[in-house]
Design an enzyme around this catalytic site. Structure first.
Site, PDB file in Angstrom:
ATOM      1  N   SER A  18      29.488  16.792 -46.783  1.00  0.00           N
ATOM      2  CA  SER A  18      28.654  15.596 -46.904  1.00  0.00           C
ATOM      3  C   SER A  18      29.086  14.526 -45.916  1.00  0.00           C
ATOM      4  O   SER A  18      28.243  13.886 -45.268  1.00  0.00           O
ATOM      5  CB  SER A  18      28.730  15.034 -48.331  1.00  0.00           C
ATOM      6  OG  SER A  18      28.222  15.967 -49.244  1.00  0.00           O
ATOM      7  N   GLU A  70      16.116   8.458 -45.949  1.00  0.00           N
ATOM      8  CA  GLU A  70      16.344   8.434 -44.492  1.00  0.00           C
ATOM      9  C   GLU A  70      17.199   9.615 -44.054  1.00  0.00           C
ATOM     10  O   GLU A  70      16.948  10.219 -43.003  1.00  0.00           O
ATOM     11  CB  GLU A  70      17.002   7.117 -44.079  1.00  0.00           C
ATOM     12  CG  GLU A  70      17.127   6.953 -42.579  1.00  0.00           C
ATOM     13  CD  GLU A  70      15.785   6.910 -41.867  1.00  0.00           C
ATOM     14  OE1 GLU A  70      15.501   7.829 -41.076  1.00  0.00           O
ATOM     15  OE2 GLU A  70      15.023   5.957 -42.084  1.00  0.00           O
TER      16      GLU A  70
END
Length: 126
Positions: A18, A70
């Site tokens: 991540s 986004e």
């Protein structure tokens, strides 16, 4: 075959993945940087506002939604660009749809912030 990780080691590896993705998005996408900057400014506004509890959670949650959308938009763009540089109707459609999702996340921020903080913000204008 991908080795199966379990427990804490899986969480550590998932977190590293991540963070690598976040770094890649930050480095390659101006929109990601702009949205983070917007969210940083609005987070400060939220903290100094009279909002508390649920209202504060909604304000911050609307900002998190923008970042999530986004990042997904950037992932769609990267995947489409990986396919090839040539223009294709479906590639354009996928990118436009992902962009529309970002637009709705921004509209969500606007509505949430106006409903919750509108009267407080208006007091600074008049």
């Amino acid at each position: 075959m991908k080795p199966s990780q379990k427990g804490l080691l899986r969480i550590v590896h998932a977190t590293a993945n991540s963070m690598r993705g976040l770094k890649a998005a930050w480095q390659s996408e101006a929109a990601v940087r702009q949205d983070f900057m917007l969210c940083a400014v609005l987070l400060v506004v939220a903290m100094v506002s009279p909002a508390r509890g649920t209202e504060l959670a909604l304000l911050i949650g609307s900002l998190l939604i923008l970042i999530i959308v986004e990042l997904l938009n950037s992932a769609v763009e990267a995947a489409i660009d990986r396919i090839g540089p040539e223009l294709h109707e479906l590639s354009g459609k996928a990118k436009d749809i992902a962009s529309a999702a970002v637009m709705f996340a921004l509209i969500n921020i606007l509505i949430t912030w106006l409903v919750i903080l509108g009267p407080w913000l208006w007091s600074f204008v008049v």
